[in-house]
Design a protein around this motif. Structure first.
Motif, PDB file in Angstrom:
ATOM      1  N   LEU A  50       0.861  -1.231  -0.054  1.00 37.77           N
ATOM      2  CA  LEU A  50       0.079   0.136   0.144  1.00 37.77           C
ATOM      3  C   LEU A  50       0.704   1.500   0.056  1.00 37.77           C
ATOM      4  CD1 LEU A  50      -2.880   1.101   0.276  1.00 37.77           C
ATOM      5  CD2 LEU A  50      -2.670   1.032   2.621  1.00 37.77           C
ATOM      6  N   LEU A  51       1.952   1.210   0.969  1.00 31.51           N
ATOM      7  CA  LEU A  51       2.960   2.431   0.707  1.00 31.51           C
ATOM      8  C   LEU A  51       3.408   2.429  -0.517  1.00 31.51           C
ATOM      9  CD1 LEU A  51       4.099   4.413   3.026  1.00 31.51           C
ATOM     10  CD2 LEU A  51       6.104   2.775   3.329  1.00 31.51           C
ATOM     11  N   ALA A  52       3.970   1.260  -1.028  1.00 27.08           N
ATOM     12  CA  ALA A  52       4.660   1.337  -2.332  1.00 27.08           C
ATOM     13  C   ALA A  52       3.677   2.174  -3.578  1.00 27.08           C
ATOM     14  CB  ALA A  52       5.228   0.134  -2.915  1.00 27.08           C
ATOM     15  N   GLY A  53       2.220   1.670  -3.444  1.00 29.42           N
ATOM     16  CA  GLY A  53       1.507   2.151  -4.362  1.00 29.42           C
ATOM     17  C   GLY A  53       1.236   3.751  -4.477  1.00 29.42           C
ATOM     18  N   ALA A  54       1.237   4.135  -2.895  1.00 31.95           N
ATOM     19  CA  ALA A  54       0.987   5.542  -2.480  1.00 31.95           C
ATOM     20  C   ALA A  54       2.293   6.324  -3.247  1.00 31.95           C
ATOM     21  CB  ALA A  54       0.811   5.814  -1.293  1.00 31.95           C
ATOM     22  N   PHE A  55       3.341   5.868  -2.971  1.00 30.80           N
ATOM     23  CA  PHE A  55       4.532   6.494  -3.460  1.00 30.80           C
ATOM     24  C   PHE A  55       4.893   6.394  -5.043  1.00 30.80           C
ATOM     25  CE2 PHE A  55       5.841   6.636   0.906  1.00 30.80           C
ATOM     26  CZ  PHE A  55       6.666   7.758   1.133  1.00 30.80           C
TER      27      PHE A  55
END
Length: 619
Positions: A379-384
């Motif tokens: 989820l963090l990778a998608g947001a970044f």
């Protein structure tokens, strides 16, 4: 470390082996004579090497993970129409490094708590490329011509950012499934049905399915790749027990030496650096061809020199840096199929990592937490906006078996290195000069070890049983044959529902999914005893090793005393990702000499990675 009362001798030995009270006599030169176990970890999961060794070990893991982290954004760049925009590619790589570092710190601290580095998932790369290759998302023809691409034009920026934002939204939505599967305890429940015959083909195929990637990199210059492979083999196998004498200080000012087993602890780092240096010398001497069309050009270290000149020293990736994420249903379904494969791969990595580290197998609460944290990291990778999700890096798990350094403190420091690389743009770009054949030579070693590690899981099964041989053999061969045919015949599946066709095509083209699914289905439907399936060995332990098992399983507890605080709460047993209170009253405190836990067995004994447990069938 301090050895004795009169010297400050530096000895490269596991933490509890440097004192006279450990029962190991000192040599005349002041060093400690310790028999060497060829398979026992030099540093276990909870051990922390001296800071100067931590830096070397962490940097080695950093370099091992480096290739996989830059490969995924570089491959994805073509689907995003960025093949002629090196600066944006560099920023995308920095973002991957930053998120990988943050994810590694989270996983080691609050996740499964094993020494596993997190990085870009190859399982999510395939569905992403499949989505970007559909007619409506193919790159415009003019983006393939470098002379027509103006990287600063609003039209070009909109072309690649639209595609990347769509991947962002798909990854963020798909990662929610992984979060729910992990923290709800569903993955732990499924582990009741997942045995060695599911894990073995899944982990084995992680290595086998990457043969093309390894061959492509190595084939860019077979001489350099062969040299890299030969050096790593030389250091890790032939020279691993040859100590290198190092001078040490003493309070009485007498010259002393200590034995540093540098070849056993840093074979990958040494092999990469020596080959890299040779490539640099051949580059500045113009021995390697300077024409990109000639064979051997990719062995040069100045292939991406223009990226170094155009990159700033500091870059700060942040969530939403490419704009608002876009949701596409077809893309979400495709990414979900990759998430399923990634979860299966990660569970296999957890068991492989515990095996190589000589630790107890991860309990269900640790597996639940690890998968849940990986979902949060994706989820963090998608947001970044990395264009990919996060998963456990199998090549670093394999490195544990070669170096015997299994400290999670080392991996935590590697995560910090990754974060710094993501922020310091110039440092990250320096390592993009690592030649492709050097990476290829390392891949030949790493991916082979991953495949062998998966096969070794079968040692807990009855290998004399025709049932075991049939399930594993059929699963492996089908997982190599079916995806190969599907890739060559992409239009074969036609159910009448376009999105379903796409999802099935992606799943059947993924060897890990095919092999893992067939192994899981056949193992749970074909009649067989628990001994044949290897479940007895997975669940039983020697009674005399029970207290060591309790101690080892403590490494999966939450940090900062959280487990001790929660253990008195009755509601904890209803939370599937929290460790439960253990009944340690079975053992008297005087029977648990924890300071000697690393050296109670003769180190010269020829055993498996861990001969305390029948779990892995090595004793």
């Amino acid at each position: 470390m301090i050895s004795g009362n009169d010297s400050c001798e530096l000895s490269y030995l596991p933490p509890d082996m440097n004192e006279q009270v450990d029962g190991h006599p000192k040599e005349e030169d002041g060093s400690i004579s310790v028999p060497k176990d060829k398979n026992k970890p030099l540093y276990r999961v909870t051990d922390v090497p001296p800071w100067y060794l931590c830096i070397f070990f962490a940097f080695q893991h950093y370099l091992t993970a480096f290739g996989g982290m830059i490969v995924t954004p570089v491959i994805l760049a073509e689907g995003l129409c960025l093949q002629h925009d090196s600066l944006t590619q560099s920023h995308l790589i920095n973002t991957v490094f930053l998120v990988s570092g943050l994810s590694t710190v989270l996983q080691v601290t609050f996740g499964v708590r094993l020494p596993i580095i997190q990085g870009s998932s190859f399982a999510l790369l395939l569905p992403a490329l499949a989505f970007l290759s559909t007619p409506e998302w193919k790159c415009p023809d003019w983006t393939h011509n470098a002379s027509l691409v103006n990287t600063s034009s609003p039209l070009f920026i909109e072309v690649w950012q639209t595609r990347l934002r769509t991947l962002q939204g798909s990854i963020m939505l798909a990662s929610i499934l992984q979060i729910l599967v992990g923290f709800s305890g569903l993955i732990g429940f499924l582990m009741r049905f997942i045995g060695p015959l599911t894990i073995a083909p899944t982990v084995c195929l992680i290595g086998l399915s990457l043969y093309d990637t390894a061959g492509h990199k190595a084939g860019s210059h077979w001489g350099i790749s062969a040299m890299t492979t030969a050096l790593i083999i030389l250091f890790s196998q032939y020279l691993r027990f040859i100590p290198v004498p190092l001078p040490t200080c003493s309070t009485n000012k007498r010259l002393r030496t200590s034995r540093f087993y540098v070849f056993q602890s840093m074979p990958i780092l040494l092999g990469i650096l020596i080959s890299w240096l040779v490539c640099y010398i051949l580059t500045i001497s113009d021995i390697l061809p300077s024409n990109p069309a000639q064979y051997g050009y990719l062995a040069r270290t100045d292939v991406k020199g223009n990226v170094m000149n155009g990159t700033s020293w500091f870059t700060v990736p942040y969530p939403g840096q490419w704009g608002m994420p876009i949701v596409n249903v077809a893309s979400v379904l495709g990414i979900i199929s990759g998430i399923i494969c990634s979860m299966t791969e990660s569970v296999g990595d957890y068991y492989s990592c515990a095996k190589l580290a000589g630790a107890a197998p991860p309990p269900n609460h640790a597996i639940n937490r690890g998968i849940g944290i990986e979902g949060l990291c994706s989820l963090l990778a998608g947001a970044f906006g990395t264009g990919n999700g996060m998963t456990s890096f199998s090549e670093n798990v394999a490195a544990l078996g070669m170096t015997k350094v299994c400290s999670r403190g080392v991996i935590l420091l590697s995560g910090i290195f990754l974060i710094l690389t993501g922020i310091l743009g110039k440092i990250g770009v320096i390592f993009t000069t690592m030649p492709a054949p050097v990476l290829g030579g390392m891949f030949l070693i790493m991916f082979g070890i991953i495949a062998a590690t998966g096969i070794s899981t079968l040692q807990s099964t009855d290998m004399n049983s025709s049932r075991t041989i049939f399930i594993f053999g059929f699963s492996i061969f089908s997982a190599l044959s079916i995806p190969n045919w599907i890739i060559k015949n992409p239009d074969f599946i036609k159910t009448g529902v376009t999105m379903l066709d796409r999802v099935l095509s992606i799943l059947l083209a993924t060897p890990m999914f095919v092999g893992g699914f067939l192994g899981f289905f056949l193992d749970n439907t074909i009649p067989g005893t628990r001994h044949e399936r290897g479940l007895l060995a997975w669940e039983s332990k020697h009674p005399e090793d029970l207290k060591d098992t309790l101690e080892d399983e403590d490494l999966y507890d939450l940090p900062f005393g959280i487990t001790s605080i929660l253990s008195s709460q009755s509601w904890v047993r209803y939370i599937p990702f929290l460790p439960r209170k253990k009944n340690t009253a079975l053992f008297k405190s005087e029977d648990r000499d924890l300071s000697q836990s690393h050296v109670t067995e003769p180190l010269g004994k020829e055993t498996g990675v861990m001969d305390k447990f029948t779990l892995y069938g090595l004793n």
